[in-house]
Design an enzyme around this catalytic site. Structure first.
Site, short mmCIF file in Angstrom:
data_model
loop_
_atom_site.label_atom_id
_atom_site.label_comp_id
_atom_site.label_asym_id
_atom_site.label_seq_id
_atom_site.Cartn_x
_atom_site.Cartn_y
_atom_site.Cartn_z
N CYS A 260 0.84 -1.20 0.00
CA CYS A 260 0.00 0.00 0.00
C CYS A 260 0.87 1.25 0.00
O CYS A 260 1.98 1.25 0.52
CB CYS A 260 -0.91 -0.01 1.22
SG CYS A 260 -2.06 1.40 1.26
N HIS B 133 -2.28 -3.98 5.04
CA HIS B 133 -2.03 -3.56 6.43
C HIS B 133 -3.35 -3.21 7.11
O HIS B 133 -4.26 -2.69 6.47
CB HIS B 133 -1.06 -2.37 6.47
CG HIS B 133 -1.63 -1.11 5.89
ND1 HIS B 133 -2.11 -0.08 6.66
CD2 HIS B 133 -1.82 -0.72 4.60
CE1 HIS B 133 -2.55 0.89 5.88
NE2 HIS B 133 -2.40 0.53 4.62
N CYS C 122 -6.09 0.24 6.99
CA CYS C 122 -5.82 0.77 5.65
C CYS C 122 -6.94 1.74 5.25
O CYS C 122 -8.12 1.37 5.26
CB CYS C 122 -5.74 -0.39 4.66
SG CYS C 122 -5.45 0.15 2.96
N ARG D 209 2.75 5.18 6.37
CA ARG D 209 3.18 4.47 7.58
C ARG D 209 3.71 3.08 7.29
O ARG D 209 4.28 2.42 8.15
CB ARG D 209 2.00 4.35 8.56
CG ARG D 209 1.43 5.67 9.00
CD ARG D 209 0.07 5.48 9.65
NE ARG D 209 -0.92 4.93 8.71
CZ ARG D 209 -2.15 4.58 9.05
NH1 ARG D 209 -2.55 4.70 10.30
NH2 ARG D 209 -2.98 4.09 8.16
N ASP E 21 0.33 3.86 1.66
CA ASP E 21 0.25 4.49 2.98
C ASP E 21 1.64 4.84 3.52
O ASP E 21 2.54 3.99 3.53
CB ASP E 21 -0.45 3.50 3.94
CG ASP E 21 -0.86 4.15 5.25
OD1 ASP E 21 0.01 4.77 5.89
OD2 ASP E 21 -2.04 4.04 5.62
ZN LIG Z 1 -3.41 1.21 2.99
#
Ligand SMILES: [Zn+2]
Length: 208
Positions: free
Chosen positions: A41, A97, A100, A45, A43
């Site tokens: 992803c 994750h 998400c 993080r 993302d």
């Molecule tokens: Zn995500």
């Protein structure tokens, strides 16, 4: 985060690498030979290399919102093609994750403009597993299970590609479904029964 700080960080990083190995970048410039394709992803993080503890050159990486492998997305399909046919990776990882944002957005019925068509691919996963997901009354648990099932379905989409099926017959390439738990920092192997999935998928999507 000061954007100028990034260049200072980079100088420090180059210095540290060269201190440890004076020919580090010379070797890096010679080419890549990764054994793993990682699809994760976007993302911020969820970093790819850092959470796996790997170095530049170790893993070929593709990231998008909610680690998707849509059957019509030329970007991810090109990445898979290049990794399997040219880099000859032996492992493909789809890593989702918990918490998400993409998966969360797909659970809601808001109109998100251009994102709608991307999220529709995630909503298709919900539709496929509606019975199981609707039975989970705790919303957080349902959200987490949705993340896991999305990883499983994206693994299946990877397996559906002709490149991966050929590589499975030729050299037994493996597909892995993982989830990163942001809350604990742990990487979880979903232990997807790859051979069983592979057989089921090939029965329907076989290319030869
Ligand atoms: Zn995500």
């Amino acid at each position: 985060m000061n954007i100028h700080q990034i260049f200072e960080n980079n100088k420090k990083w180059v210095h540290e690498k060269l201190n440890r190995d004076p020919s580090y970048f010379e070797n890096l410039s010679k080419g890549q030979d990764p054994d793993i394709l990682y699809i994760g992803c976007s993302d911020s993080r969820v970093t790819a290399e850092e959470l796996m503890g790997v170095q530049p050159g170790d893993v070929f990486v593709h990231r998008n919102i909610a680690n998707m492998v849509p059957n019509t997305d030329l970007n991810v399909l090109s990445v898979i093609d290049f990794a399997v046919l040219h880099l000859k990776v032996n492992h493909i990882v789809v890593c989702g994750h918990y918490y998400c944002g993409g998966v969360k957005a797909a659970m809601q019925s808001r109109d998100l403009g251009i994102l709608n068509s991307w999220l529709r691919n995630i909503r298709d996963v919900y539709r496929l597993h509606k019975d199981e997901l609707n039975h989970i009354t705790d919303e957080e648990q349902r959200y987490k299970r949705f993340v896991e099932l999305n990883v499983q379905e994206q693994c299946i989409n990877v397996i559906k590609t002709a490149d991966v099926q050929r590589a499975y017959l030729e050299r037994k390439i493996k597909v892995h479904g993982w989830v990163f738990d942001i809350h604990s920092g742990k990487l979880i192997d979903l232990q997807i029964d790859f051979r069983k999935v592979m057989e089921n998928v090939m029965e329907i999507y076989r290319f030869r």
